[in-house]
Design a protein around this motif. Sequence first.
Motif: not given
Length: 331
Positions: A70-77, A200-203, A218-225
């Motif tokens: 998938r292209p990166t612009d179609e991926i959220c974390v 390890i919280r990651f989705g 909308v997601r919180t900045p730096w939400t993935v540590n």
Amino acid sequence: MQKHFPEKAVHGGRIIALRQKYGPDLLDVSASMNPFLPLISCDFQEIDLCVYPDDTYSALKDKIGHVFSRPTDEICVGNGSAELIRVYCNVLLSPNDTVRIDPPTFGEYGLSAKLAGANVVSGRDADLRIICNPNNPTGILRSREEMLALLDDCTKKNSRLFVDEAFMELAARNESISDIRSDDLFVMRSITKCFSVPGIRFGFGFGPADLIEKIETVRTPWTVNAFAEAFTMRALDHYDDLVLSAEKISAEREWYFARLTELDLSFEPSSVNYILVHLGRNASEFTESMLEHGVLVRDCTSFGLFESIRISVETREKNLRVVEALSACLR
């Protein structure tokens, strides 16, 4: 006027507190993790905690994009699947929109929809349909063909489809629709279950680029540590190893089905690493009895199933312990 808040969804994950009461040997079969893990080496000492993570997560998205084509612009974390569910609903739903969620299933869907002001319905058309595939807690897997038909139906009815595939790698990955590109589809994944890392919280999720841009805003900045990012990068190098995990789980699940049948227990025909067992008696009381025998099962009362429990498929040694405890508690 004070805003009305729905009740918080009830989840498992009580093992830390319960081990303080019942001892460190308490066996947890309530959380449904992969018991047959790939060997992953990740040296967290290499991580520089003195700098912020890259909030675009470009390297991480490149890795995900390579694995899932998938292209990166179609991926959220996000910080686990739960955050992505919450953010998706905040982005897509408006007050009084309708969301179809057919129970029993994961409680965060309904809660997130209600927090966004939407009305939750079941068994009828809605502005958004949310499906867990394989479903939690039943373990029922819908085929790719069936899911594509549901997506086509949603498109015809001018609605959207949200699919949670958190357990797909441990079931049958060829049934996934994460490769499908549609303006009406969002597919969510997680590393929690397949790599057995709930700490390890990651989705992550896949969807049309314009939707992904809104979710990432909308997601919180730096939400993935930094720890979650580093581990996920390493874990995805072993993504294909999960095929063997799924095969081992399938074999052990069939063994479990036979044991449950011998105990005269009915159960759902799961396709994944957990089994919904129907007791014919109060689930909460039975859960307490199992604790006294050193085993934590998932009381499914919170799913609206007052006489059912969910048990995870583990290694044979652990599964034998659970069967022995079940047998004792059924007497």
